[in-house]
Motif scaffolding. Structure first.
Motif, PDB file in Angstrom:
ATOM      1  N   GLY A 106       0.815  -1.204   0.000  1.00  0.00           N
ATOM      2  CA  GLY A 106       0.000   0.000   0.000  1.00  0.00           C
ATOM      3  C   GLY A 106       0.854   1.261   0.000  1.00  0.00           C
ATOM      4  N   PHE A 154     -12.031   0.242  -5.762  1.00  0.00           N
ATOM      5  CA  PHE A 154     -11.244  -0.798  -5.104  1.00  0.00           C
ATOM      6  C   PHE A 154     -11.719  -2.163  -5.560  1.00  0.00           C
ATOM      7  CE2 PHE A 154     -10.822  -3.445  -1.046  1.00  0.00           C
ATOM      8  CZ  PHE A 154      -9.544  -3.866  -1.362  1.00  0.00           C
ATOM      9  N   PRO A 168     -11.489  -5.902  -4.698  1.00  0.00           N
ATOM     10  CA  PRO A 168     -11.066  -6.746  -3.578  1.00  0.00           C
ATOM     11  C   PRO A 168     -10.915  -8.218  -3.923  1.00  0.00           C
ATOM     12  CG  PRO A 168     -13.429  -6.439  -3.490  1.00  0.00           C
ATOM     13  CD  PRO A 168     -12.945  -5.692  -4.715  1.00  0.00           C
ATOM     14  N   LEU A 170     -10.562  -8.129   4.109  1.00  0.00           N
ATOM     15  CA  LEU A 170     -11.177  -7.115   3.252  1.00  0.00           C
ATOM     16  C   LEU A 170     -11.761  -5.980   4.080  1.00  0.00           C
ATOM     17  CD1 LEU A 170     -12.353  -5.959   0.664  1.00  0.00           C
ATOM     18  CD2 LEU A 170     -14.190  -7.642   0.827  1.00  0.00           C
ATOM     19  N   VAL A 193      -8.925  -3.823   5.461  1.00  0.00           N
ATOM     20  CA  VAL A 193      -8.250  -3.014   4.442  1.00  0.00           C
ATOM     21  C   VAL A 193      -9.101  -1.798   4.087  1.00  0.00           C
ATOM     22  CG1 VAL A 193      -7.485  -2.960   2.036  1.00  0.00           C
ATOM     23  CG2 VAL A 193      -6.893  -4.908   3.484  1.00  0.00           C
ATOM     24  N   PHE A 210      -4.413   2.455   2.049  1.00  0.00           N
ATOM     25  CA  PHE A 210      -4.692   2.051   0.674  1.00  0.00           C
ATOM     26  C   PHE A 210      -6.055   2.607   0.273  1.00  0.00           C
ATOM     27  CE2 PHE A 210      -5.541  -1.327  -2.638  1.00  0.00           C
ATOM     28  CZ  PHE A 210      -4.505  -0.961  -3.480  1.00  0.00           C
ATOM     29  N   CYS A 211      -7.104   1.999   0.806  1.00  0.00           N
ATOM     30  CA  CYS A 211      -8.436   2.555   0.583  1.00  0.00           C
ATOM     31  C   CYS A 211      -8.637   3.838   1.382  1.00  0.00           C
ATOM     32  CB  CYS A 211      -9.499   1.530   0.984  1.00  0.00           C
ATOM     33  SG  CYS A 211      -9.580   0.097  -0.089  1.00  0.00           S
ATOM     34  N   GLY A 236      -6.408  -4.955  -4.784  1.00  0.00           N
ATOM     35  CA  GLY A 236      -5.911  -5.478  -3.522  1.00  0.00           C
ATOM     36  C   GLY A 236      -5.204  -6.816  -3.634  1.00  0.00           C
ATOM     37  N   LEU A 240      -1.548  -3.738  -4.848  1.00  0.00           N
ATOM     38  CA  LEU A 240      -1.055  -4.105  -3.519  1.00  0.00           C
ATOM     39  C   LEU A 240      -0.783  -5.598  -3.541  1.00  0.00           C
ATOM     40  CD1 LEU A 240      -2.639  -3.031  -0.099  1.00  0.00           C
ATOM     41  CD2 LEU A 240      -1.742  -5.312  -0.482  1.00  0.00           C
TER      42      LEU A 240
END
Length: 221
Positions: free
Chosen positions: A9, A34, A36, A49, A52, A61-62, A98, A130
């Motif tokens: 990230g 995003f 996932p 998840l 994150v 990241f998010c 992700g 990521l």
């Protein structure tokens, strides 16, 4: 094509600055999607998840202060009309992909049709990977095998001609020592970047730049 391929990230200011340059605007003015999907291929994927997305696991990241953030789940797309989701994809500034299982993610990138769109999409959208989300863009991916896909299913999309080995020397991943990564890299026909969680690879129209406040190594075959 604008790629920011991270291990974990946006883990430091150097990587954050690189992201802002790629976006061409502040993060607070940018919209993100995003993906996932890869996380479902690893144990406790659902909880990972959640963490994150809300920013309680790993590096930002998010939860970077995006103008907007939406989930874009690849497994749902084949059952939807393409025009229903294509506009959403085209209107984003950043595609956040992700980590998890490379093979599972690669499969759904292809099944959903998103893989076919990436070459044109990434002329205007920044791809931020990521871990597995970074690895699938390269010529080498991996799998944990927690799925029913055929063993010979592709593990990466091969859009760039090197390999990335993330999480170098991560304390709870003893298999990710430099010595072990060098042994793996020696079996591959392409160059490999071993990168720790403070490192990212920026690729703009084929030009590669390492962004790091940590440790990394380029390993040639």
């Amino acid at each position: 094509m604008k790629l920011l391929l991270t291990s974990a990230g946006i883990s430091n200011q150097s990587i954050r600055n690189a992201l802002i340059v790629l976006l061409g605007k502040p993060i607070a003015e940018a919209n993100a999607l995003f993906i996932p999907t890869a996380v479902y291929g690893i144990p406790n994927g659902g909880d990972i998840l959640r963490r994150v997305i809300c920013g309680t696991l790993g590096d930002p990241f998010c939860e970077l202060g995006w103008k907007s953030l939406s989930l874009f789940e690849l497994t749902t797309l084949p059952s939807l009309k393409k025009e229903f989701w294509l506009s959403t994809l085209n209107e984003t500034d950043a595609l956040l992909v992700g980590g998890g299982d490379c093979q599972y993610l690669t499969y759904w990138m292809k099944q959903s049709g998103v893989a076919d769109l990436l070459p044109s999409l990434l002329q205007k959208v920044v791809y931020v990977g990521l871990s597995a989300g970074s690895m699938i863009m390269t010529s080498h991916g991996s799998t944990f095998g927690n799925h029913t896909l055929p063993a010979e299913s592709a593990k990466s999309l091969g859009l760039i001609d090197f390999a990335i080995h993330p999480h170098l020397d991560y304390p709870t991943f003893p298999q990710n020592s430099m010595a072990n990564i060098e042994k793996l890299a020696a079996t591959l026909p392409m160059p490999s970047y071993a990168i720790d969680d403070q490192t990212a690879i920026k690729v703009v129209d084929g030009v590669v730049e390492v962004i790091s406040e940590g440790n990394w190594k380029l390993i040639t075959p």
